[in-house]
Design a protein around this motif. Structure first.
Motif, PDB file in Angstrom:
ATOM      1  N   HIS A   1       0.851  -1.207   0.000  1.00  0.00           N
ATOM      2  CA  HIS A   1       0.000   0.000   0.000  1.00  0.00           C
ATOM      3  C   HIS A   1       0.885   1.255   0.000  1.00  0.00           C
ATOM      4  CE1 HIS A   1      -4.205  -0.936   0.034  1.00  0.00           C
ATOM      5  NE2 HIS A   1      -4.138  -1.746   1.072  1.00  0.00           N
TER       6      HIS A   1
ATOM      7  N   SER B   1      -6.059   2.495   5.903  1.00  0.00           N
ATOM      8  CA  SER B   1      -6.869   1.470   5.246  1.00  0.00           C
ATOM      9  C   SER B   1      -7.894   0.906   6.216  1.00  0.00           C
ATOM     10  CB  SER B   1      -5.969   0.363   4.693  1.00  0.00           C
ATOM     11  OG  SER B   1      -5.503  -0.436   5.740  1.00  0.00           O
ATOM     12  N   GLY B   2      -8.562  -0.172   5.777  1.00  0.00           N
ATOM     13  CA  GLY B   2      -9.569  -0.793   6.633  1.00  0.00           C
ATOM     14  C   GLY B   2      -8.935  -1.542   7.794  1.00  0.00           C
ATOM     15  N   GLY B   3      -7.669  -1.917   7.642  1.00  0.00           N
ATOM     16  CA  GLY B   3      -7.005  -2.698   8.684  1.00  0.00           C
ATOM     17  C   GLY B   3      -5.860  -1.966   9.362  1.00  0.00           C
TER      18      GLY B   3
ATOM     19  N   GLU C   1     -11.914   1.108   9.380  1.00  0.00           N
ATOM     20  CA  GLU C   1     -12.805   0.321  10.229  1.00  0.00           C
ATOM     21  C   GLU C   1     -13.784   1.255  10.959  1.00  0.00           C
ATOM     22  OE1 GLU C   1     -10.272  -1.647  13.005  1.00  0.00           O
ATOM     23  OE2 GLU C   1     -11.900  -2.794  13.933  1.00  0.00           O
TER      24      GLU C   1
ATOM     25  N   GLY D   1     -18.401   1.299   4.424  1.00  0.00           N
ATOM     26  CA  GLY D   1     -19.103   2.533   4.737  1.00  0.00           C
ATOM     27  C   GLY D   1     -18.387   3.817   4.353  1.00  0.00           C
ATOM     28  N   GLY D   2     -17.059   3.737   4.136  1.00  0.00           N
ATOM     29  CA  GLY D   2     -16.295   4.957   3.874  1.00  0.00           C
ATOM     30  C   GLY D   2     -16.865   5.829   2.765  1.00  0.00           C
ATOM     31  N   PRO D   3     -17.065   5.266   1.571  1.00  0.00           N
ATOM     32  CA  PRO D   3     -17.578   6.088   0.471  1.00  0.00           C
ATOM     33  C   PRO D   3     -18.944   6.695   0.790  1.00  0.00           C
ATOM     34  CG  PRO D   3     -16.735   3.997  -0.365  1.00  0.00           C
ATOM     35  CD  PRO D   3     -16.731   3.901   1.128  1.00  0.00           C
TER      36      PRO D   3
ATOM     37  N   GLU E   1     -18.553   9.635   3.132  1.00  0.00           N
ATOM     38  CA  GLU E   1     -18.035  10.795   2.395  1.00  0.00           C
ATOM     39  C   GLU E   1     -19.158  11.482   1.613  1.00  0.00           C
ATOM     40  OE1 GLU E   1     -15.024  10.147  -0.674  1.00  0.00           O
ATOM     41  OE2 GLU E   1     -14.453  12.270  -0.549  1.00  0.00           O
TER      42      GLU E   1
ATOM     43  N   GLY F   1      -3.603   3.088   0.886  1.00  0.00           N
ATOM     44  CA  GLY F   1      -4.743   2.455   1.555  1.00  0.00           C
ATOM     45  C   GLY F   1      -6.075   3.005   1.068  1.00  0.00           C
TER      46      GLY F   1
ATOM     47  N   VAL G   1      -8.711   4.344   2.332  1.00  0.00           N
ATOM     48  CA  VAL G   1      -9.290   5.626   2.774  1.00  0.00           C
ATOM     49  C   VAL G   1      -8.714   6.797   1.965  1.00  0.00           C
ATOM     50  CG1 VAL G   1      -9.664   7.108   4.797  1.00  0.00           C
ATOM     51  CG2 VAL G   1      -9.717   4.634   5.052  1.00  0.00           C
TER      52      VAL G   1
ATOM     53  N   ASN H   1      -8.697   7.035  -0.985  1.00  0.00           N
ATOM     54  CA  ASN H   1      -9.599   7.229  -2.114  1.00  0.00           C
ATOM     55  C   ASN H   1     -10.490   8.457  -1.883  1.00  0.00           C
ATOM     56  OD1 ASN H   1      -9.899   5.954  -4.508  1.00  0.00           O
ATOM     57  ND2 ASN H   1     -11.506   4.562  -3.836  1.00  0.00           N
ATOM     58  N   SER H   2     -10.603   8.874  -0.640  1.00  0.00           N
ATOM     59  CA  SER H   2     -11.508   9.977  -0.287  1.00  0.00           C
ATOM     60  C   SER H   2     -11.024  11.307  -0.872  1.00  0.00           C
ATOM     61  CB  SER H   2     -11.597  10.099   1.240  1.00  0.00           C
ATOM     62  OG  SER H   2     -12.190  11.329   1.593  1.00  0.00           O
TER      63      SER H   2
ATOM     64  N   SER I   1      -5.550   2.794  -4.819  1.00  0.00           N
ATOM     65  CA  SER I   1      -5.806   3.111  -3.398  1.00  0.00           C
ATOM     66  C   SER I   1      -6.352   1.890  -2.691  1.00  0.00           C
ATOM     67  CB  SER I   1      -6.870   4.201  -3.257  1.00  0.00           C
ATOM     68  OG  SER I   1      -6.411   5.436  -3.661  1.00  0.00           O
ATOM     69  N   LEU I   2      -7.415   1.339  -3.245  1.00  0.00           N
ATOM     70  CA  LEU I   2      -8.036   0.166  -2.638  1.00  0.00           C
ATOM     71  C   LEU I   2      -7.178  -1.049  -2.949  1.00  0.00           C
ATOM     72  CD1 LEU I   2     -11.595   1.211  -3.714  1.00  0.00           C
ATOM     73  CD2 LEU I   2     -10.898   0.914  -1.344  1.00  0.00           C
TER      74      LEU I   2
HETATM   75  O1  KG4 Z   1      -7.025  -0.629   1.659  1.00  0.00           O
HETATM   76  P1  KG4 Z   1      -8.381  -1.216   1.631  1.00  0.00           P
HETATM   77  O2  KG4 Z   1      -8.995  -1.528   0.280  1.00  0.00           O
HETATM   78  O3  KG4 Z   1      -8.444  -2.546   2.441  1.00  0.00           O
HETATM   79  C1  KG4 Z   1      -7.623  -2.826   3.514  1.00  0.00           C
HETATM   80  O4  KG4 Z   1      -6.442  -3.218   3.293  1.00  0.00           O
HETATM   81  O5  KG4 Z   1      -8.127  -2.655   4.649  1.00  0.00           O
HETATM   82  O6  KG4 Z   1      -9.329  -0.211   2.446  1.00  0.00           O
HETATM   83  C2  KG4 Z   1     -10.692  -0.421   2.608  1.00  0.00           C
HETATM   84  C3  KG4 Z   1     -11.244   0.655   3.531  1.00  0.00           C
HETATM   85  C4  KG4 Z   1     -12.681   0.397   3.975  1.00  0.00           C
HETATM   86  O7  KG4 Z   1     -12.728   0.513   5.385  1.00  0.00           O
HETATM   87  C5  KG4 Z   1     -13.456   1.528   3.305  1.00  0.00           C
HETATM   88  O8  KG4 Z   1     -14.602   1.943   4.016  1.00  0.00           O
HETATM   89  C6  KG4 Z   1     -12.412   2.627   3.231  1.00  0.00           C
HETATM   90  O9  KG4 Z   1     -11.228   1.941   2.874  1.00  0.00           O
HETATM   91  N1  KG4 Z   1     -12.735   3.653   2.232  1.00  0.00           N
HETATM   92  C7  KG4 Z   1     -13.023   4.944   2.549  1.00  0.00           C
HETATM   93  C8  KG4 Z   1     -13.344   5.583   1.326  1.00  0.00           C
HETATM   94  N2  KG4 Z   1     -13.242   4.666   0.324  1.00  0.00           N
HETATM   95  C9  KG4 Z   1     -12.862   3.492   0.898  1.00  0.00           C
HETATM   96  N3  KG4 Z   1     -13.030   5.581   3.734  1.00  0.00           N
HETATM   97  C10 KG4 Z   1     -13.367   6.890   3.716  1.00  0.00           C
HETATM   98  N4  KG4 Z   1     -13.713   7.576   2.607  1.00  0.00           N
HETATM   99  C11 KG4 Z   1     -13.728   6.972   1.391  1.00  0.00           C
HETATM  100  N5  KG4 Z   1     -14.075   7.647   0.304  1.00  0.00           N
END
Ligand code: KG4
Ligand code: ZN
Length: 341
Positions: A115, A137-139, A165, A180-182, A185, A272, A274, A276-277, A301-302
């Motif tokens: 990442h 990120s999510g983790g 998370e 829920g992140g997207p 936002e 990571g 997030v 992406n925001s 990003s994801l």
């Molecule tokens: O990096 P990732 O794809 O997976 C991990 O390695 O964890 O990140 C996923 C996380 C999820 O918690 C998702 O809700 C968050 O990224 N995320 C966002 C946005 N887009 C994805 N959080 C806030 N705002 C966003 N636009």
């Protein structure tokens, strides 16, 4: 050098073909959001089964899009942790089977480190080290001093929930599905971010560590109070989302800028999901005007396999040898193991 990247740490099955660490010939990602969203999070058993079904079709698509055959691949790079054990096994065993059948080397890659590498892939010129890696990120939530690829120092990390998370949990409280992140936002765009004055956690004597658990609970209590009063409508949800998002992002920006000052940083690399925001990017752009900000490009990003292939190239060049067949999947990889010998 053509590298096949394989990613299956969580709920994305992904394969990519990358030339020389940065030229992305294909980056195929099959998300499992449809099957997990009704449960409010990733269900490990369902994720593993889906990886089994999707891995070969995703691989075939990645090869087709890159217009290459399996035999042309020089190296297989696979994320072997951190992640869900069953999910990791599918990717790792695919990589090992391919390596055996094709008589090519394979290399295990740390998903978290990848990442941090993702943003570098979008740069025309090589980044000048040291720089600061901001992993959201999510983790994971971490500030990492990047001395060079493969050489890191962890400056700070979350002591409870990861930022993604926390976004996912707050979205769930507001009755929105995973991830829920997207959604937060989007809601926040029309909300009043000053309506609810929340606070993110500060840890005594640890200025670079994060804590989002208290913030998440504060949103929950406020929401419960509003439900009891019969006041919850779309506007209230928008205001809660905006206030939560602003508090969380301001905390990340403040601590990042503190690290920038302490370590005399000129370039910040983001990684990571997030990141992406667009809101986060805008807020950082406004506050960190004295630094070069490097964001992952679209699709990086994801979770994705291009970052795995890209980083795999560098580690293989450095080591000159692939991994052995007994390489194990790792559920957790502490940051002090991020550096490979
Ligand atoms: O990096 P990732 O794809 O997976 C991990 O390695 O964890 O990140 C996923 C996380 C999820 O918690 C998702 O809700 C968050 O990224 N995320 C966002 C946005 N887009 C994805 N959080 C806030 N705002 C966003 N636009
Ligand atoms: Zn990830």
């Amino acid at each position: 050098m053509l590298v096949l990247g394989i990613e299956s740490t969580c709920d994305e099955t992904a394969c990519a073909i990358v030339r020389n660490g940065h030229e992305i010939l294909s980056n195929v990602i099959s998300s499992q959001i449809d099957i997990h969203k009704e449960y409010g999070g990733v269900v490990p058993e369902l994720a593993c089964r889906r990886h089994v079904d999707l891995m070969i079709p995703v691989l075939q698509q990645a090869l087709e899009q890159a217009k290459i055959t399996l035999n042309e691949i020089d190296l297989i790079a696979v994320a072997h942790g951190p992640g869900l054990i069953g999910a990791l096994l599918i990717g790792l065993n695919t990589a090992k089977a391919l390596a055996l059948a094709l008589k090519k080397p394979f290399i295990g890659i740390n998903h978290t480190e990848a990442h941090l590498y993702a943003a570098m892939m979008s740069l025309e010129a090589p980044v000048s080290f040291p720089c600061l890696g901001v992993l959201l990120s999510g983790g994971h939530t971490a500030l990492v001093l990047i001395k060079e690829i493969g050489h890191y120092e962890l400056i700070g990390q979350t002591i409870d929930d990861a930022i993604g998370e926390a976004f996912d949990k707050v979205a769930r409280m507001l009755d929105f599905p995973y991830p829920g992140g997207p959604k937060i936002e989007k809601l926040a765009l029309e909300g009043d971010a000053h309506k609810y004055p929340f606070k993110a956690g500060m840890i005594k004597g640890q200025p670079f560590n994060f804590s989002f658990s208290g913030l998440k609970t504060a949103v929950l209590y406020r929401l419960r109070g509003l439900i009891e009063e019969g006041l919850v409508d779309q506007k209230v949800k928008r205001d809660l989302a905006a206030s939560f998002q602003k508090t969380a992002f301001e905390d990340i920006i403040k601590k990042t800028l503190l690290a920038v000052e302490k370590y005399q940083i000129q370039t910040i690399l983001f990684g990571g999901g997030v990141t992406n925001s667009q809101t986060l990017r805008r807020m950082f752009n406004e506050k960190a005007t004295h630094c070069t900000l490097v964001w992952p490009s679209i699709g990086l990003s994801l979770d994705n396999a291009a970052m795995i292939a890209g980083l795999g190239y560098h580690h293989y060049l450095k080591r000159g040898i692939g991994d052995e067949m007994d390489l194990e999947p790792l559920i957790r990889i502490p940051f002090n193991l991020l550096e490979k010998p």
